[in-house]
Design a protein around this motif. Structure first.
Motif, short mmCIF file in Angstrom:
data_model
loop_
_atom_site.label_atom_id
_atom_site.label_comp_id
_atom_site.label_asym_id
_atom_site.label_seq_id
_atom_site.Cartn_x
_atom_site.Cartn_y
_atom_site.Cartn_z
N LEU A 145 0.87 -1.18 0.00
CA LEU A 145 0.00 0.00 0.00
C LEU A 145 0.90 1.23 0.00
O LEU A 145 1.70 1.41 0.92
N GLU A 146 0.79 2.03 -1.03
CA GLU A 146 1.68 3.19 -1.19
C GLU A 146 0.85 4.47 -1.26
O GLU A 146 0.01 4.64 -2.15
N HIS A 147 1.07 5.36 -0.31
CA HIS A 147 0.31 6.61 -0.26
C HIS A 147 1.01 7.70 -1.07
O HIS A 147 2.24 7.85 -1.02
N LYS A 148 0.21 8.47 -1.78
CA LYS A 148 0.72 9.61 -2.54
C LYS A 148 -0.22 10.80 -2.34
O LYS A 148 -1.43 10.64 -2.36
N THR A 149 0.35 11.98 -2.16
CA THR A 149 -0.44 13.20 -2.26
C THR A 149 -0.04 13.87 -3.58
O THR A 149 1.13 13.90 -3.94
N ALA A 150 -1.04 14.38 -4.30
CA ALA A 150 -0.77 14.91 -5.63
C ALA A 150 -1.56 16.19 -5.84
O ALA A 150 -2.61 16.41 -5.23
N SER A 151 -1.05 17.05 -6.71
CA SER A 151 -1.77 18.28 -7.05
C SER A 151 -2.97 17.97 -7.92
O SER A 151 -4.00 18.66 -7.84
N GLN A 152 -2.86 16.97 -8.76
CA GLN A 152 -3.98 16.53 -9.60
C GLN A 152 -3.69 15.12 -10.09
O GLN A 152 -2.54 14.68 -10.12
N ILE A 153 -4.74 14.44 -10.48
CA ILE A 153 -4.60 13.09 -11.03
C ILE A 153 -5.12 13.13 -12.46
O ILE A 153 -6.27 13.48 -12.70
N ASP A 154 -4.26 12.80 -13.39
CA ASP A 154 -4.68 12.70 -14.78
C ASP A 154 -3.99 11.48 -15.40
O ASP A 154 -3.27 10.74 -14.71
N ALA A 155 -4.21 11.29 -16.69
CA ALA A 155 -3.65 10.12 -17.35
C ALA A 155 -2.13 10.12 -17.29
O ALA A 155 -1.50 9.07 -17.11
N SER A 156 -1.53 11.30 -17.42
CA SER A 156 -0.07 11.40 -17.37
C SER A 156 0.46 10.97 -16.01
O SER A 156 1.46 10.25 -15.91
N TYR A 157 -0.22 11.40 -14.94
CA TYR A 157 0.21 11.03 -13.59
C TYR A 157 0.15 9.51 -13.41
O TYR A 157 1.08 8.88 -12.91
N LEU A 158 -0.96 8.92 -13.84
CA LEU A 158 -1.12 7.48 -13.66
C LEU A 158 -0.11 6.70 -14.50
O LEU A 158 0.38 5.65 -14.08
N GLU A 159 0.20 7.20 -15.69
CA GLU A 159 1.20 6.53 -16.53
C GLU A 159 2.55 6.51 -15.84
O GLU A 159 3.30 5.53 -15.93
N ARG A 160 2.88 7.59 -15.14
CA ARG A 160 4.20 7.68 -14.52
C ARG A 160 4.35 6.80 -13.29
O ARG A 160 5.46 6.60 -12.80
N LEU A 161 3.24 6.27 -12.79
CA LEU A 161 3.36 5.34 -11.67
C LEU A 161 4.23 4.15 -12.05
O LEU A 161 4.90 3.55 -11.20
#
Length: 338
Positions: A145-161
């Motif tokens: 389980l990995e917690h992240k705080t982000a300014s926004q979630i978009d396709a680019s953010y999820l791809e970079r995971l």
């Protein structure tokens, strides 16, 4: 035999990105006096999530937030983070009243040897240590389980995971330590609302705005009233409403390929050899392409620019032993992976 040096993936990532920055932090043990506020907020939320997933007691979480920001009445930055943390965690508790997984461990630390996957040889200089936010079991499978705080979630953010190699490498070490098979990672992403508490107008600002409205009015009058500061209760309610919007919380599950383990272990072995060479020849060169990553100066930029001036060190840095994130009660390095 020389003493084994404890390392973390954060250290190896910094060594890969800029050897000079790695030397400042992990050999000279220098840390900027002024901490990045984004990292500080992320650490607070990590602590809150550990408390929530351990006891599911929102009152304790909110009490922790209150105690974290004791000077909020006098400090605007503390006040802003206090509001955001309370709204985020209150909404999180409401958003996830129950979980599909069982918590196996929280803030789990580990350490193990760095091994050459091609020969099985073990490093005589380094070991790897780390900490994961959590280990959970869902549908009979283990996940990190990995917690992240982000300014926004978009396709680019999820791809970079996919590029978050740290957690994948940690999965391999935990498998060796605990004797389990880790199927993947559950990324638990919380978005930071961008709302700001209304400051209201000063008397001078109000008079200037009123004069401007009167100048535009055909009657030569205005019914404008002075904008007063937004009180805490009203702002907290506005934040709570923001967190009811879709997309403020997100769970993303990534499954681990066994090939990734071998690839990352090989990379880690190569980095360890490069570090030995850099230490032996005292050659920690700079990567100037890294100086302004994430759109802001590296924490060691002014130190590099000054050529390591002792006055810069004395006035802007303090010495703290490496890997503070491994100590009890400390969150994992919240440096922006992205």
């Amino acid at each position: 035999m020389s003493e084994l040096m404890t390392t973390t993936y954060s250290m190896w990532r910094l060594f890969r990105n800029c050897r000079m920055a790695c030397k400042w932090r992990y050999i000279d043990e220098l840390v900027p006096l002024e901490r990045d506020p984004n990292l500080a907020f992320g650490s607070v939320i990590h602590d809150c999530l550990e408390c929530w997933h351990g006891e599911r007691d929102l009152a304790k979480v909110l009490d922790h937030i209150d105690r974290t920001y004791p000077n909020r009445a006098q400090d605007d930055y503390q006040q802003a983070d206090w509001h955001l943390a309370r709204a985020m965690m209150s909404a999180y508790a409401e958003h996830y009243p129950a979980e599909a997984f069982d918590v196996v461990a929280l803030e789990k630390t580990f350490e193990g040897p760095i091994v050459n996957p091609a020969t099985g040889a073990t490093s005589r200089s380094f070991i790897l240590a780390g900490k994961v936010d959590g280990i959970v079991r869902q549908d009979g499978q283990y996940f990190l389980l990995e917690h992240k705080t982000a300014s926004q979630i978009d396709a680019s953010y999820l791809e970079r995971l996919w590029t978050d190699f740290q957690i994948i490498l940690y999965a391999w070490y935990l498998e060796q330590t605990l004797g389990i098979t880790v199927s993947g990672i559950i990324y638990n992403v919380l978005v930071k609302a961008k709302l700001r508490q209304g400051k209201g107008e000063t008397e001078a600002e109000f008079e200037a705005r009123r004069a401007e409205l009167i100048a535009k009015s055909k009657t030569g009058k205005s019914s404008a009233k002075r904008k007063l500061p937004e009180d805490d209760e009203t702002f907290q309610q506005r934040l709570q409403e923001k967190y009811l919007e879709p997309g403020m919380f997100h769970r993303e599950v990534l499954y681990i390929s066994r090939d990734q383990f071998e690839e990352l272990r090989a990379e880690l072995w190569e980095l360890s050899k490069a570090m030995l060479d850099a230490r032996r020849r005292d050659t920690f060169y700079r990567n100037t392409s890294y100086c302004f990553q994430y759109g802001r100066p590296c924490a060691y930029f002014q130190l590099c620019r000054s050529g390591g001036n002792p006055n810069v060190i004395e006035n802007h840095f303090q010495r703290i032993a490496p890997h503070e994130e491994l100590r009890d009660g400390a969150g994992e390095d919240a440096a922006p992976v992205f």
